[in-house]
Design a protein around this motif. Structure first.
Motif, PDB file in Angstrom:
ATOM      1  N   LEU A   1       0.823  -1.226  -0.060  1.00 51.11           N
ATOM      2  CA  LEU A   1      -0.014  -0.014  -0.107  1.00 51.11           C
ATOM      3  C   LEU A   1       1.012   1.175  -0.080  1.00 51.11           C
ATOM      4  CD1 LEU A   1      -2.865  -0.925   2.456  1.00 51.11           C
ATOM      5  CD2 LEU A   1      -3.052  -0.592  -0.092  1.00 51.11           C
ATOM      6  N   GLU A   2       1.966   1.201   0.578  1.00 51.07           N
ATOM      7  CA  GLU A   2       2.978   2.490   0.721  1.00 51.07           C
ATOM      8  C   GLU A   2       3.444   2.642  -0.726  1.00 51.07           C
ATOM      9  OE1 GLU A   2       5.574   1.525   4.089  1.00 51.07           O
ATOM     10  OE2 GLU A   2       4.332   2.603   5.430  1.00 51.07           O
ATOM     11  N   ALA A   3       3.777   1.468  -1.125  1.00 48.44           N
ATOM     12  CA  ALA A   3       4.373   1.620  -2.621  1.00 48.44           C
ATOM     13  C   ALA A   3       3.234   2.144  -3.521  1.00 48.44           C
ATOM     14  CB  ALA A   3       4.761   0.131  -2.982  1.00 48.44           C
ATOM     15  N   LEU A   4       2.078   1.683  -3.492  1.00 48.32           N
ATOM     16  CA  LEU A   4       1.060   2.330  -4.233  1.00 48.32           C
ATOM     17  C   LEU A   4       0.990   3.494  -4.043  1.00 48.32           C
ATOM     18  CD1 LEU A   4      -1.656  -0.701  -4.299  1.00 48.32           C
ATOM     19  CD2 LEU A   4      -0.296   0.326  -6.364  1.00 48.32           C
ATOM     20  N   LEU A   5       0.862   4.020  -2.736  1.00 49.88           N
ATOM     21  CA  LEU A   5       0.609   5.649  -2.171  1.00 49.88           C
ATOM     22  C   LEU A   5       1.822   6.403  -2.768  1.00 49.88           C
ATOM     23  CD1 LEU A   5      -0.791   7.619  -0.536  1.00 49.88           C
ATOM     24  CD2 LEU A   5       0.717   6.977   1.447  1.00 49.88           C
ATOM     25  N   GLN A   6       2.963   5.813  -2.696  1.00 53.72           N
ATOM     26  CA  GLN A   6       4.070   6.696  -3.361  1.00 53.72           C
ATOM     27  C   GLN A   6       4.029   6.645  -5.052  1.00 53.72           C
ATOM     28  OE1 GLN A   6       6.464   8.237  -1.398  1.00 53.72           O
ATOM     29  NE2 GLN A   6       7.168   9.119  -3.474  1.00 53.72           N
ATOM     30  N   GLU A   7       3.609   5.845  -5.441  1.00 51.11           N
ATOM     31  CA  GLU A   7       3.251   5.653  -6.838  1.00 51.11           C
ATOM     32  C   GLU A   7       2.264   6.574  -7.148  1.00 51.11           C
ATOM     33  OE1 GLU A   7       1.894   2.364 -10.289  1.00 51.11           O
ATOM     34  OE2 GLU A   7       3.287   1.715  -8.836  1.00 51.11           O
TER      35      GLU A   7
ATOM     36  N   LYS B   1       1.444   9.217  -5.636  1.00 47.30           N
ATOM     37  CA  LYS B   1       1.874  10.567  -5.517  1.00 47.30           C
ATOM     38  C   LYS B   1       2.818  10.911  -6.782  1.00 47.30           C
ATOM     39  CE  LYS B   1       2.365  10.934  -0.170  1.00 47.30           C
ATOM     40  NZ  LYS B   1       3.038  10.872   0.857  1.00 47.30           N
ATOM     41  N   THR B   2       3.658  10.009  -7.085  1.00 49.48           N
ATOM     42  CA  THR B   2       4.319  10.214  -8.115  1.00 49.48           C
ATOM     43  C   THR B   2       3.559  10.729  -9.499  1.00 49.48           C
ATOM     44  OG1 THR B   2       6.132   8.774  -7.260  1.00 49.48           O
ATOM     45  CG2 THR B   2       6.279   9.447  -9.600  1.00 49.48           C
ATOM     46  N   VAL B   3       2.532   9.887  -9.582  1.00 49.70           N
ATOM     47  CA  VAL B   3       1.542   9.955 -10.835  1.00 49.70           C
ATOM     48  C   VAL B   3       0.794  11.418 -10.484  1.00 49.70           C
ATOM     49  CG1 VAL B   3      -0.543   9.462 -11.719  1.00 49.70           C
ATOM     50  CG2 VAL B   3       1.068   7.550 -11.269  1.00 49.70           C
ATOM     51  N   VAL B   4       0.627  11.984  -9.451  1.00 52.71           N
ATOM     52  CA  VAL B   4      -0.087  12.955  -9.213  1.00 52.71           C
ATOM     53  C   VAL B   4       0.831  14.105  -9.461  1.00 52.71           C
ATOM     54  CG1 VAL B   4      -1.179  14.613  -7.261  1.00 52.71           C
ATOM     55  CG2 VAL B   4      -1.936  12.314  -7.387  1.00 52.71           C
ATOM     56  N   GLU B   5       1.992  14.095  -8.873  1.00 51.19           N
ATOM     57  CA  GLU B   5       2.902  15.048  -9.283  1.00 51.19           C
ATOM     58  C   GLU B   5       3.085  15.336 -10.644  1.00 51.19           C
ATOM     59  OE1 GLU B   5       6.611  14.151  -7.091  1.00 51.19           O
ATOM     60  OE2 GLU B   5       5.833  14.496  -5.068  1.00 51.19           O
ATOM     61  N   GLN B   6       3.253  14.198 -11.519  1.00 48.92           N
ATOM     62  CA  GLN B   6       3.461  14.316 -12.773  1.00 48.92           C
ATOM     63  C   GLN B   6       2.162  14.867 -13.518  1.00 48.92           C
ATOM     64  OE1 GLN B   6       4.006  10.220 -14.212  1.00 48.92           O
ATOM     65  NE2 GLN B   6       6.461  10.229 -13.758  1.00 48.92           N
ATOM     66  N   LEU B   7       1.086  14.350 -13.242  1.00 53.51           N
ATOM     67  CA  LEU B   7      -0.223  15.161 -13.481  1.00 53.51           C
ATOM     68  C   LEU B   7      -0.252  16.817 -13.420  1.00 53.51           C
ATOM     69  CD1 LEU B   7      -2.820  12.473 -12.902  1.00 53.51           C
ATOM     70  CD2 LEU B   7      -2.038  13.095 -15.261  1.00 53.51           C
ATOM     71  N   GLU B   8       0.183  16.839 -12.048  1.00 59.62           N
ATOM     72  CA  GLU B   8       0.081  18.503 -11.959  1.00 59.62           C
ATOM     73  C   GLU B   8       1.246  19.268 -12.593  1.00 59.62           C
ATOM     74  OE1 GLU B   8       0.972  18.619  -7.620  1.00 59.62           O
ATOM     75  OE2 GLU B   8      -1.307  18.306  -7.043  1.00 59.62           O
ATOM     76  N   GLU B   9       2.244  18.562 -13.039  1.00 61.11           N
ATOM     77  CA  GLU B   9       3.304  19.299 -13.879  1.00 61.11           C
ATOM     78  C   GLU B   9       2.735  19.492 -15.162  1.00 61.11           C
ATOM     79  OE1 GLU B   9       7.286  17.488 -13.747  1.00 61.11           O
ATOM     80  OE2 GLU B   9       7.346  17.624 -11.473  1.00 61.11           O
ATOM     81  N   GLU B  10       2.322  18.308 -15.630  1.00 62.84           N
ATOM     82  CA  GLU B  10       1.671  18.312 -17.069  1.00 62.84           C
ATOM     83  C   GLU B  10       0.595  19.425 -17.124  1.00 62.84           C
ATOM     84  OE1 GLU B  10       0.249  14.555 -18.359  1.00 62.84           O
ATOM     85  OE2 GLU B  10       2.333  13.689 -18.079  1.00 62.84           O
ATOM     86  N   ASN B  11      -0.357  19.284 -15.925  1.00 63.40           N
ATOM     87  CA  ASN B  11      -1.342  20.260 -15.893  1.00 63.40           C
ATOM     88  C   ASN B  11      -0.925  21.786 -16.043  1.00 63.40           C
ATOM     89  OD1 ASN B  11      -4.164  21.300 -15.989  1.00 63.40           O
ATOM     90  ND2 ASN B  11      -4.227  21.017 -13.563  1.00 63.40           N
ATOM     91  N   SER B  12       0.241  22.137 -15.088  1.00 65.40           N
ATOM     92  CA  SER B  12       0.731  23.336 -15.259  1.00 65.40           C
ATOM     93  C   SER B  12       1.440  23.590 -16.461  1.00 65.40           C
ATOM     94  CB  SER B  12       1.741  23.321 -14.105  1.00 65.40           C
ATOM     95  OG  SER B  12       2.437  24.539 -13.899  1.00 65.40           O
ATOM     96  N   THR B  13       2.248  22.751 -17.252  1.00 66.56           N
ATOM     97  CA  THR B  13       2.485  22.980 -18.357  1.00 66.56           C
ATOM     98  C   THR B  13       1.485  23.245 -19.617  1.00 66.56           C
ATOM     99  OG1 THR B  13       4.296  21.438 -18.143  1.00 66.56           O
ATOM    100  CG2 THR B  13       4.000  22.015 -20.369  1.00 66.56           C
ATOM    101  N   VAL B  14       0.234  22.554 -19.443  1.00 64.49           N
ATOM    102  CA  VAL B  14      -0.774  22.551 -20.308  1.00 64.49           C
ATOM    103  C   VAL B  14      -1.183  23.932 -20.125  1.00 64.49           C
ATOM    104  CG1 VAL B  14      -3.122  22.020 -20.911  1.00 64.49           C
ATOM    105  CG2 VAL B  14      -1.158  20.393 -20.710  1.00 64.49           C
ATOM    106  N   ARG B  15      -1.694  24.179 -18.699  1.00 61.33           N
ATOM    107  CA  ARG B  15      -2.154  25.603 -18.584  1.00 61.33           C
ATOM    108  C   ARG B  15      -1.305  26.958 -19.005  1.00 61.33           C
ATOM    109  NH1 ARG B  15      -2.431  25.249 -12.926  1.00 61.33           N
ATOM    110  NH2 ARG B  15      -4.610  24.124 -13.176  1.00 61.33           N
ATOM    111  N   GLU B  16      -0.027  26.761 -18.755  1.00 60.00           N
ATOM    112  CA  GLU B  16       0.999  27.815 -19.404  1.00 60.00           C
ATOM    113  C   GLU B  16       0.948  27.917 -20.922  1.00 60.00           C
ATOM    114  OE1 GLU B  16       5.154  27.482 -18.234  1.00 60.00           O
ATOM    115  OE2 GLU B  16       4.404  27.081 -16.017  1.00 60.00           O
ATOM    116  N   LYS B  17       0.854  26.712 -21.612  1.00 62.13           N
ATOM    117  CA  LYS B  17       0.673  26.676 -22.975  1.00 62.13           C
ATOM    118  C   LYS B  17      -0.747  27.505 -23.544  1.00 62.13           C
ATOM    119  CE  LYS B  17       3.561  22.761 -24.165  1.00 62.13           C
ATOM    120  NZ  LYS B  17       3.583  21.124 -24.654  1.00 62.13           N
ATOM    121  N   ASN B  18      -1.707  26.924 -22.479  1.00 61.15           N
ATOM    122  CA  ASN B  18      -3.026  27.505 -22.873  1.00 61.15           C
ATOM    123  C   ASN B  18      -3.098  29.061 -22.778  1.00 61.15           C
ATOM    124  OD1 ASN B  18      -4.417  25.028 -23.746  1.00 61.15           O
ATOM    125  ND2 ASN B  18      -5.136  24.755 -21.881  1.00 61.15           N
TER     126      ASN B  18
END
Length: 152
Positions: A17-23, A25-42
């Motif tokens: 579960l900790e590994a899944l939680l860490q994974e 968190k990593t996915v959420v961070e990546q999505l937030e970065e992508e979202n930020s990048t997409v927002r900047e591009k928009n």
């Protein structure tokens, strides 16, 4: 033994579960970065579109102002031409009115002259009739005298 085994399973599950939680968190961070990048591009795209729209609006406004100016100039030229034509027509009407007045005056004097001539002719005819009557009377008198002389 069962407790140890259960503990190991529980630890294994917790690690999983900790590994899944860490994974996650990593996915959420990546999505937030992508979202930020997409927002900047928009935002950049929106800014570029606004600039393009502003520029094209200015160009269109400039073209429309030029067309409007051209139409106004054409209208002014057409109005001047119509005013000149109207002035020409008015001048022609004035000349025609003068001509008609002159013709009427001429016609009036012509009619007066004709009346005078007719009056003179009638007067001469009347005078001629009187003279003819006098001559006829004189002839009749002479004829009577001749007849009387021949009868004597």
């Amino acid at each position: 033994k069962d407790d140890v085994s259960a503990m190991k399973k529980m630890d294994s599950r917790i690690c999983h579960l900790e590994a899944l939680l860490q994974e996650s968190k990593t996915v959420v961070e990546q999505l937030e970065e992508e979202n930020s990048t997409v927002r900047e591009k928009n935002q950049k795209a929106m800014h570029a579109m606004r600039q393009e729209l502003t520029e094209s609006t200015k160009i269109m406004e400039s073209k429309l102002k030029a067309q409007l100016k051209s139409v106004q100039v054409e209208k002014e030229v057409a109005v001047r031409e119509l005013e000149m034509k109207l002035k020409d027509v008015n001048n022609l009407l004035v000349i025609r009115d003068k001509d008609l007045a002159t013709q009427k005056e001429s016609s009036s004097s012509y009619r007066s002259e004709m009346r005078r001539l007719v009056s003179n002719i009638e007067e001469k005819m009347h005078t001629s009739r009187r003279e003819k009557e006098k001559m006829q009377q004189s002839y009749n008198e002479l004829q009577e005298k001749l007849d009387l002389w021949q009868n004597d």
